[in-house]
Design an enzyme around this catalytic site. Structure first.
Site, PDB file in Angstrom:
ATOM      1  N   ASN A   5       0.868  -1.188   0.000  1.00  0.00           N
ATOM      2  CA  ASN A   5       0.000   0.000   0.000  1.00  0.00           C
ATOM      3  C   ASN A   5       0.899   1.231   0.000  1.00  0.00           C
ATOM      4  O   ASN A   5       1.547   1.530   1.001  1.00  0.00           O
ATOM      5  CB  ASN A   5      -0.888  -0.036   1.259  1.00  0.00           C
ATOM      6  CG  ASN A   5      -1.703   1.234   1.410  1.00  0.00           C
ATOM      7  OD1 ASN A   5      -1.787   2.059   0.502  1.00  0.00           O
ATOM      8  ND2 ASN A   5      -2.317   1.404   2.577  1.00  0.00           N
ATOM      9  N   TRP A   6       0.927   1.903  -1.133  1.00  0.00           N
ATOM     10  CA  TRP A   6       1.821   3.065  -1.247  1.00  0.00           C
ATOM     11  C   TRP A   6       1.261   4.310  -0.561  1.00  0.00           C
ATOM     12  O   TRP A   6       1.942   5.331  -0.477  1.00  0.00           O
ATOM     13  CB  TRP A   6       2.061   3.405  -2.723  1.00  0.00           C
ATOM     14  CG  TRP A   6       2.828   2.361  -3.480  1.00  0.00           C
ATOM     15  CD1 TRP A   6       3.414   1.226  -2.975  1.00  0.00           C
ATOM     16  CD2 TRP A   6       3.105   2.361  -4.885  1.00  0.00           C
ATOM     17  NE1 TRP A   6       4.028   0.528  -3.986  1.00  0.00           N
ATOM     18  CE2 TRP A   6       3.860   1.192  -5.167  1.00  0.00           C
ATOM     19  CE3 TRP A   6       2.787   3.229  -5.938  1.00  0.00           C
ATOM     20  CZ2 TRP A   6       4.300   0.886  -6.460  1.00  0.00           C
ATOM     21  CZ3 TRP A   6       3.222   2.915  -7.211  1.00  0.00           C
ATOM     22  CH2 TRP A   6       3.974   1.765  -7.469  1.00  0.00           C
ATOM     23  N   LYS A   7       0.003   4.260  -0.166  1.00  0.00           N
ATOM     24  CA  LYS A   7      -0.641   5.434   0.443  1.00  0.00           C
ATOM     25  C   LYS A   7      -0.476   6.627  -0.517  1.00  0.00           C
ATOM     26  O   LYS A   7      -0.551   6.429  -1.720  1.00  0.00           O
ATOM     27  CB  LYS A   7      -0.077   5.671   1.842  1.00  0.00           C
ATOM     28  CG  LYS A   7      -0.152   4.378   2.678  1.00  0.00           C
ATOM     29  CD  LYS A   7       0.155   4.549   4.125  1.00  0.00           C
ATOM     30  CE  LYS A   7       0.025   3.190   4.816  1.00  0.00           C
ATOM     31  NZ  LYS A   7       0.250   3.226   6.255  1.00  0.00           N
ATOM     32  N   HIS A  92      -9.387   1.062   5.496  1.00  0.00           N
ATOM     33  CA  HIS A  92      -8.048   1.246   6.067  1.00  0.00           C
ATOM     34  C   HIS A  92      -8.136   2.166   7.288  1.00  0.00           C
ATOM     35  O   HIS A  92      -8.930   3.102   7.306  1.00  0.00           O
ATOM     36  CB  HIS A  92      -7.104   1.840   5.015  1.00  0.00           C
ATOM     37  CG  HIS A  92      -5.676   1.802   5.459  1.00  0.00           C
ATOM     38  ND1 HIS A  92      -5.149   2.745   6.304  1.00  0.00           N
ATOM     39  CD2 HIS A  92      -4.678   0.907   5.223  1.00  0.00           C
ATOM     40  CE1 HIS A  92      -3.880   2.443   6.549  1.00  0.00           C
ATOM     41  NE2 HIS A  92      -3.574   1.335   5.903  1.00  0.00           N
ATOM     42  N   GLU A  94      -6.396   4.523   8.301  1.00  0.00           N
ATOM     43  CA  GLU A  94      -6.210   5.957   8.045  1.00  0.00           C
ATOM     44  C   GLU A  94      -7.510   6.576   7.530  1.00  0.00           C
ATOM     45  O   GLU A  94      -7.829   7.719   7.834  1.00  0.00           O
ATOM     46  CB  GLU A  94      -5.051   6.153   7.057  1.00  0.00           C
ATOM     47  CG  GLU A  94      -3.711   5.937   7.752  1.00  0.00           C
ATOM     48  CD  GLU A  94      -2.590   5.439   6.863  1.00  0.00           C
ATOM     49  OE1 GLU A  94      -2.669   5.567   5.630  1.00  0.00           O
ATOM     50  OE2 GLU A  94      -1.612   4.906   7.433  1.00  0.00           O
ATOM     51  N   GLU A 167      -4.707  -5.065  10.731  1.00  0.00           N
ATOM     52  CA  GLU A 167      -3.707  -3.998  10.859  1.00  0.00           C
ATOM     53  C   GLU A 167      -3.934  -3.255  12.175  1.00  0.00           C
ATOM     54  O   GLU A 167      -4.739  -2.315  12.229  1.00  0.00           O
ATOM     55  CB  GLU A 167      -3.826  -3.010   9.696  1.00  0.00           C
ATOM     56  CG  GLU A 167      -3.485  -3.600   8.350  1.00  0.00           C
ATOM     57  CD  GLU A 167      -2.962  -2.534   7.395  1.00  0.00           C
ATOM     58  OE1 GLU A 167      -1.820  -2.675   6.956  1.00  0.00           O
ATOM     59  OE2 GLU A 167      -3.685  -1.559   7.117  1.00  0.00           O
ATOM     60  N   GLY A 173       3.037   2.329  10.673  1.00  0.00           N
ATOM     61  CA  GLY A 173       3.974   3.441  10.499  1.00  0.00           C
ATOM     62  C   GLY A 173       4.744   3.810  11.758  1.00  0.00           C
ATOM     63  O   GLY A 173       5.328   4.880  11.833  1.00  0.00           O
ATOM     64  N   SER A 213       4.061  -2.051  10.134  1.00  0.00           N
ATOM     65  CA  SER A 213       5.523  -2.046  10.315  1.00  0.00           C
ATOM     66  C   SER A 213       6.196  -3.344   9.880  1.00  0.00           C
ATOM     67  O   SER A 213       7.135  -3.823  10.522  1.00  0.00           O
ATOM     68  CB  SER A 213       5.879  -1.709  11.764  1.00  0.00           C
ATOM     69  OG  SER A 213       5.467  -0.385  12.069  1.00  0.00           O
ATOM     70  N   GLY A 234       3.207  -1.195   4.142  1.00  0.00           N
ATOM     71  CA  GLY A 234       3.155   0.229   3.806  1.00  0.00           C
ATOM     72  C   GLY A 234       4.540   0.734   3.448  1.00  0.00           C
ATOM     73  O   GLY A 234       5.024   0.563   2.323  1.00  0.00           O
ATOM     74  N   GLY A 235       5.210   1.348   4.416  1.00  0.00           N
ATOM     75  CA  GLY A 235       6.505   1.996   4.188  1.00  0.00           C
ATOM     76  C   GLY A 235       7.514   1.146   3.423  1.00  0.00           C
ATOM     77  O   GLY A 235       8.163   1.637   2.498  1.00  0.00           O
TER      78      GLY A 235
HETATM   79  P1  13P Z   1       3.417   0.448   7.492  1.00  0.00           P
HETATM   80  O1  13P Z   1       3.934  -0.844   6.891  1.00  0.00           O
HETATM   81  O2  13P Z   1       4.118   1.656   6.977  1.00  0.00           O
HETATM   82  O3  13P Z   1       3.369   0.350   8.987  1.00  0.00           O
HETATM   83  O4  13P Z   1       1.897   0.613   6.999  1.00  0.00           O
HETATM   84  C1  13P Z   1       1.031  -0.449   7.109  1.00  0.00           C
HETATM   85  C2  13P Z   1      -0.215  -0.128   6.397  1.00  0.00           C
HETATM   86  O5  13P Z   1      -0.979   0.729   6.808  1.00  0.00           O
HETATM   87  C3  13P Z   1      -0.512  -0.856   5.153  1.00  0.00           C
HETATM   88  O6  13P Z   1      -1.811  -0.652   4.735  1.00  0.00           O
END
Ligand code: 13P
Length: 251
Positions: A5-7, A92, A94, A167, A173, A213, A234-235
């Site tokens: 997920n590149w956000k 998600h 967020e 998640e 993050g 993470s 994510g990251g």
């Molecule tokens: P991180 O891997 O950056 O913690 O993000 C996880 C995430 O929200 C994937 O959707």
């Protein structure tokens, strides 16, 4: 299933370049690999994929529940399909926290994805406060029931293919991932809850991913746990080399 997920990262140019350097790193990989670029970057990512998509598929990070209409700034599942998506993230954390998306809205979007032929990836997870207060199962149960319904009355509408991603909000993050045994416990709870609604056979068809993470360093320990069917990254998915490393760990 290993999903990235590149956000809100990687515009069209960067997305095309990413896919171009990522694809050659996937030789011999058996996992299903998913990329969730920003919606504007979907066409560039699809173009870079070409016809030979192999085990790599694209998804959209967010959809509205209507197919079209007066919803300025929103995007529909049908449009996402046209732009090359076959998956959609739904709910998600967020979206839930920063954009105040309710369980009821998440449920509508989940249905909208299925209607358009997208496989929804339903994201659920507790906050730190909820975990510390012993409310993990209550939160996960509520978020799942809001979408699938609490009782056993399978309706074609809710049958797989769909995925669930556990998640924990406090792990996203932060650099602090869930302990593998805690992830295992949450996944077991989710699996049992899905089975209540869909029955054991159907429930077994729903991959449950862990996200929060994930890095090349901890991917192995998480994937080794019973019931962890994949990862939502994510990251560490922003760099094609580190994401490919995670994909290769999954096999
Ligand atoms: P991180 O891997 O950056 O913690 O993000 C996880 C995430 O929200 C994937 O959707």
């Amino acid at each position: 299933v290993i999903a990235g997920n590149w956000k809100m990262n990687h515009g069209p140019r960067a997305a095309g370049a990413y896919v171009g350097s990522f694809l050659p790193l996937l030789g011999g990989v058996r996992s299903q690999v998913l990329l969730f670029p920003p919606a504007l970057s979907l066409p560039a990512a699809r173009a870079a994929l070409g016809e030979d998509r192999g085990s790599l598929a694209l998804g959209i990070q967010q959809i509205h529940d209507h197919p079209s209409g007066a919803f300025t700034g929103e995007l529909s599942a049908e449009m996402a399909v046209e732009a090359g998506a076959t998956y959609a993230l739904v709910g998600h954390s967020e979206r839930r926290a920063l954009f105040r998306e309710s369980d009821a809205e998440v449920a509508l979007r989940f249905r909208a994805a299925l209607r358009a032929g997208l496989q929804p990836v339903l994201c659920v997870g507790e906050t730190l406060e909820e975990r510390q207060g012993g409310g993990v199962e209550e939160v996960l149960g509520r978020q799942l029931d809001a979408v699938l319904g609490p009782r056993s009355s399978p309706s074609a509408e809710f049958l797989p293919p769909f995925l669930v991603a556990y998640e924990p909000v406090w792990a996203i993050g932060t650099g602090v991932h869930a302990e593998p045994e805690d992830a295992e416990a949450a996944h077991a709870f989710l699996r049992a809850r899905i089975a209540l609604r869909l029955g054991d056979t159907r429930s077994a068809e729903v991959p449950i991913l862990y996200g929060g993470s994930v890095t090349p360093e901890n991917a192995q320990a998480l994937l080794a746990r019973e019931g962890v069917d994949g990862l939502l990254v994510g990251g560490a998915s922003l760099n094609p080399v580190s994401f490919a490393e995670i994909v290769r760990i999954a096999g």
